[in-house]
Design an enzyme around this catalytic site. Structure first.
Site, PDB file in Angstrom:
ATOM      1  N   LYS A  87     -15.892  17.741   9.847  1.00 31.97           N
ATOM      2  CA  LYS A  87     -17.058  17.807  10.717  1.00 31.97           C
ATOM      3  C   LYS A  87     -17.292  19.247  11.111  1.00 31.97           C
ATOM      4  O   LYS A  87     -16.449  19.864  11.753  1.00 31.97           O
ATOM      5  CB  LYS A  87     -16.839  16.925  11.950  1.00 31.97           C
ATOM      6  CG  LYS A  87     -18.094  16.201  12.330  1.00 31.97           C
ATOM      7  CD  LYS A  87     -17.849  14.992  13.171  1.00 31.97           C
ATOM      8  CE  LYS A  87     -19.178  14.255  13.303  1.00 31.97           C
ATOM      9  NZ  LYS A  87     -19.184  13.283  14.328  1.00 31.97           N
ATOM     10  N   THR A 114       0.871  -1.186   0.000  1.00 29.68           N
ATOM     11  CA  THR A 114       0.000   0.000   0.000  1.00 29.68           C
ATOM     12  C   THR A 114       0.904   1.231   0.000  1.00 29.68           C
ATOM     13  O   THR A 114       2.086   1.127   0.354  1.00 29.68           O
ATOM     14  CB  THR A 114      -0.889   0.035   1.253  1.00 29.68           C
ATOM     15  OG1 THR A 114      -0.027   0.092   2.396  1.00 29.68           O
ATOM     16  CG2 THR A 114      -1.765  -1.201   1.361  1.00 29.68           C
TER      17      THR A 114
END
Ligand code: AMP
Length: 547
Positions: free
Chosen positions: A444, A186
């Site tokens: 958020k 990855t």
């Protein structure tokens, strides 16, 4: 009672055997590092992968030993795909865009015994070879006369000198289909890269699934151009699926600019291409100003990052090329979902269809997915509720190779392991999944989530914007507020105020970014994804307006 059917292991060698026997005269065309076009057939791939297997035997490699590659998409790389895995060794494709220290770390972690590299990467190999004691053989993917006399790499061999003198007779061995076939690390944006170890079984099942009509719809009538690199998740499995269906293959080599890709598409009558949005941006940038058209291209799979709506519109509406928006990850071989419309959607208006096409798509048979909340509870598939996306399936990772942490899977009540993807998504009642963010990039604001992908897509729809990245900035009242960093198209002009006004009516007022920052470039990682961590670092001194 057991069934009474033949228990043949699913092995990668069966793909090349099949392609050679039934589609032996079908072409495999490559633009080489040398700049010219190389042309041969599946029968030649098979013959030369036998030679690779014999050459590996000559090195005394055991089953399971790792053979690394640092190479572009091309025919020699393809021969290694089959010769290495087919003979029971593990093909370790290394991403050359990683930092040299990371590459050395990866080669040591994998304990590679052989490294085969394109000459483009000679300086990289010169920088790392002394730090990689496990590698006993260095092979440059070139003719003997292209080998530099003074490379400084002990025992450096040319691929052609190494393998072409070998016998073309080789009997592919039979072994357990669960044996490792290839590995891919990855990108490791946080911590060390992690190694995903694919098996023969997972690779074959993935190749079957990828070829299905509602997935990539691959057939012997296709001419397939994987622009997505063979060093990143096996070019989305296309070399395997192409051999399985007997399609023509076209490899771009290192020339990934719009002009080179377009020429290859036209000259080789490419019907199907796959790549990340940044590559297609370059292609569109090449053809749009000159009014060029695609004469054979029918479908393109776009994935790896969210595909902007403007790109879907350009391909679908202007050029008549169907865009298949796809989602997946290294840990998933990589395909998870693909966006094709259902029958009932065909009568919807263009705008309604676009809302669906923007989603990352429906599960491919074999992959199961769910979204979960903070306490692990499963969330409804209503197309609105966001949650952490979990997946399971026969080509999904079970554990990393030589893991540094604990097993990543999360068990459900039935004891089944689910892989948490790190993506946040919604799933609608028809099963279409839509990624809203990586969980670490979620913004958020005032207790509500804002999808950075939505904000980026709107900016990218502005004619003056080439690229956009939305990130959250700390805010004393709202916790976080989004800002959007944008790169302007060459020669184009747009002001901060104009771009903010462009958001009006396209998203809820409170989701409109607080600011626009013009930047010369958005930092990209080794697989072409935006590196928001790096962007945040470059904006360390940034202050939200009015604070
Ligand atoms: P990698 O393992 O490097 O291929 O990265 C996988 C990650 O890329 C996924 O977990 C997603 O965050 C992102 N990704 C892949 N495809 C898409 C897509 N179509 N839209 C948005 N993000 C995507």
């Amino acid at each position: 009672m057991l069934g009474l059917m033949q228990n043949q292991p699913l092995l990668i060698s069966s793909l090349i055997e099949f392609a050679q026997r039934h589609h032996g005269d079908v072409e495999v065309v490559s633009r080489r590092v040398e700049g010219d076009i190389h042309r041969y057939t599946w029968a030649d791939v098979s013959r030369r992968s036998h030679q690779v297997a014999n050459a590996l035997k000559g090195f005394g490699l055991d089953m399971g030993d790792r053979v690394a590659t640092l190479a572009w998409n091309g025919y020699r790389h393809l021969e290694l795909y089959f010769g290495v895995s087919g003979s029971g060794r593990v093909l370790h494709t290394v991403n050359p865009r990683l930092h040299p220290d990371q590459i050395a770390w990866i080669l040591n972690h994998a304990q590679d015994k052989v490294m085969c590299f394109d000459m483009t990467f000679l300086p990289l190999i010169q920088a790392v070879h002394a730090k990689c004691p496990s590698v006993k053989h260095w092979i440059a993917l070139c003719d003997a006369d292209k080998l530099p006399a003074d490379s400084g790499i002990p025992g450096l061999l040319s691929y052609e000198a190494w393998m072409s003198s070998q016998s073309t007779d080789f009997e592919w061995p039979d072994f357990d289909e669960n044996s490792a076939s290839s590995m891919c690390y990855t990108s490791g944006t946080t911590g060390n890269p992690k190694a995903v170890l694919y098996s023969h079984r997972s690779t074959i099942l993935h190749a079957y699934a990828a070829a299905l009509p509602d997935v990539m719809c691959l057939s012997a009538r296709d001419s397939i151009l994987p622009v997505v690199p063979m060093f990143h998740v096996n070019a989305w499995g296309l070399p395997y699926s192409a051999a399985m269906v007997g399609a023509k293959m076209v490899f771009p080599g290192p020339a990934l600019d719009g002009k080179s890709i377009y020429e290859l598409m036209e000259n080789e009558r490419v019907t199907f291409a796959a790549g990340v949005p940044t590559i297609w941006q370059m292609l569109l940038g090449h053809i749009q100003p000159d009014g060029l058209r695609f004469s054979t291209l029918k479908r393109t799979v776009i994935g790896g990052s969210a595909c902007p709506p403007a790109m879907i519109t350009a391909f679908n509406d202007i050029y008549g090329v169907e865009v298949l928006h796809a989602w997946g990850m290294t840990e998933m071989s990589p395909l998870g979902t693909l966006c094709t419309l259902k029958n009932k959607h065909l009568t919807l208006s263009k705008e309604e269809q676009m809302k669906i096409r923007l989603k990352q798509g429906r599960c491919i048979f074999g992959v199961d997915m769910k979204i979960v909340g903070d306490n692990g509870e499963e969330l409804p598939h209503d197309g609105k509720t966001y949650g952490d996306l979990y997946v399971r399936g026969p080509w999904v990772v079970d554990d990393y190779y030589k893991p540094e942490g604990s097993n990543p899977l999360v068990k459900d009540a039935r004891g089944r392991g689910w892989f948490p993807t790190g993506d946040v998504a919604t799933i609608d009642a028809d099963g279409y999944m839509q990624i809203t963010d990586r969980s670490k990039d979620v913004i958020k604001s005032g207790g509500e989530w804002i999808s950075s992908i939505d904000i980026e897509n709107i900016a990218m729809a502005h004619p003056a914007i080439a690229m956009a990245a939305c990130i959250g900035m700390k805010h004393p009242k709202w916790d976080e507020r989004p800002i959007v960093a944008v790169v302007k198209k060459p020669g184009a002009e747009v002001s901060r105020e104009e771009l903010l006004a462009f958001y009006e009516g396209k998203t809820a007022k409170w989701q409109i970014p607080d600011d626009v920052v013009f930047v010369p470039a958005i930092p990209l990682g080794a697989t072409g994804k935006m590196l928001k961590t790096k962007l945040r670092e470059t904006l360390a001194d940034y202050q939200l307006p009015g604070l």
